[in-house]
Design a protein around this motif. Structure first.
Motif, PDB file in Angstrom:
ATOM      1  N   ILE A 142       0.853  -1.188   0.000  1.00 14.51           N
ATOM      2  CA  ILE A 142       0.000   0.000   0.000  1.00 14.51           C
ATOM      3  C   ILE A 142       0.891   1.241   0.000  1.00 14.51           C
ATOM      4  N   ASP A 143       0.561   2.141  -0.901  1.00 16.75           N
ATOM      5  CA  ASP A 143       1.329   3.374  -1.061  1.00 16.75           C
ATOM      6  C   ASP A 143       1.120   4.267   0.167  1.00 16.75           C
ATOM      7  N   LEU A 144       2.218   4.655   0.795  1.00 11.91           N
ATOM      8  CA  LEU A 144       2.132   5.476   1.999  1.00 11.91           C
ATOM      9  C   LEU A 144       1.511   6.839   1.712  1.00 11.91           C
ATOM     10  N   ASP A 145       1.696   7.315   0.498  1.00 12.76           N
ATOM     11  CA  ASP A 145       1.083   8.603   0.142  1.00 12.76           C
ATOM     12  C   ASP A 145      -0.432   8.495   0.219  1.00 12.76           C
ATOM     13  N   LYS A 146      -0.995   7.373  -0.272  1.00  9.33           N
ATOM     14  CA  LYS A 146      -2.446   7.186  -0.229  1.00  9.33           C
ATOM     15  C   LYS A 146      -2.926   7.110   1.210  1.00  9.33           C
ATOM     16  N   VAL A 147      -2.186   6.406   2.044  1.00  4.68           N
ATOM     17  CA  VAL A 147      -2.551   6.286   3.454  1.00  4.68           C
ATOM     18  C   VAL A 147      -2.500   7.662   4.108  1.00  4.68           C
ATOM     19  N   SER A 148      -1.465   8.381   3.816  1.00  4.58           N
ATOM     20  CA  SER A 148      -1.284   9.714   4.389  1.00  4.58           C
ATOM     21  C   SER A 148      -2.426  10.641   3.951  1.00  4.58           C
TER      22      SER A 148
END
Length: 107
Positions: free
Chosen positions: A85-91
């Motif tokens: 999972i892309d950390l940017d999306k989570v952020s």
């Protein structure tokens, strides 16, 4: 003649006493040998039971390991998916949630 008969009776009694003593000694010896054999047999049975118990425990561990393999593999796969999972999306999702909470109050 009476003395001869008395001597023979006395001799027979002494002989019988010796035979009785000898029989008692042999009986005690046989009892002791039986105790030793029983003790050895007991120890052998205990050792066989211990070996069997170890074998059963080992088999149970192997079965448990085999049953756990699919669960562990699925957990590894899910962990890999989470890592991807892309950390940017989570952020961005977290920021969006925080913004909604701040803007909408306690909801």
């Amino acid at each position: 003649m009476t003395d001869d008969i008395l001597n023979q009776v006395k001799s027979a009694e002494e002989s019988a006493d010796k035979e009785l003593d000898l029989a008692k000694e042999q009986a005690l010896k046989l009892i002791e040998e039986a105790k030793i054999k029983a003790d050895e047999s007991y120890k052998d049975e205990v050792n066989r039971a211990k070996i069997k118990a170890k074998k059963l425990i080992e088999e149970a561990k192997l079965k448990a390991l085999e049953k756990s393999k699919p669960v562990l593999e699925k957990a590894r796969e899910e962990a890999e998916e989470i890592k991807k999972i892309d950390l940017d999306k989570v952020s961005k999702t977290v920021d969006s949630l925080v913004e909604r909470i701040v803007n909408n109050g306690d909801s």
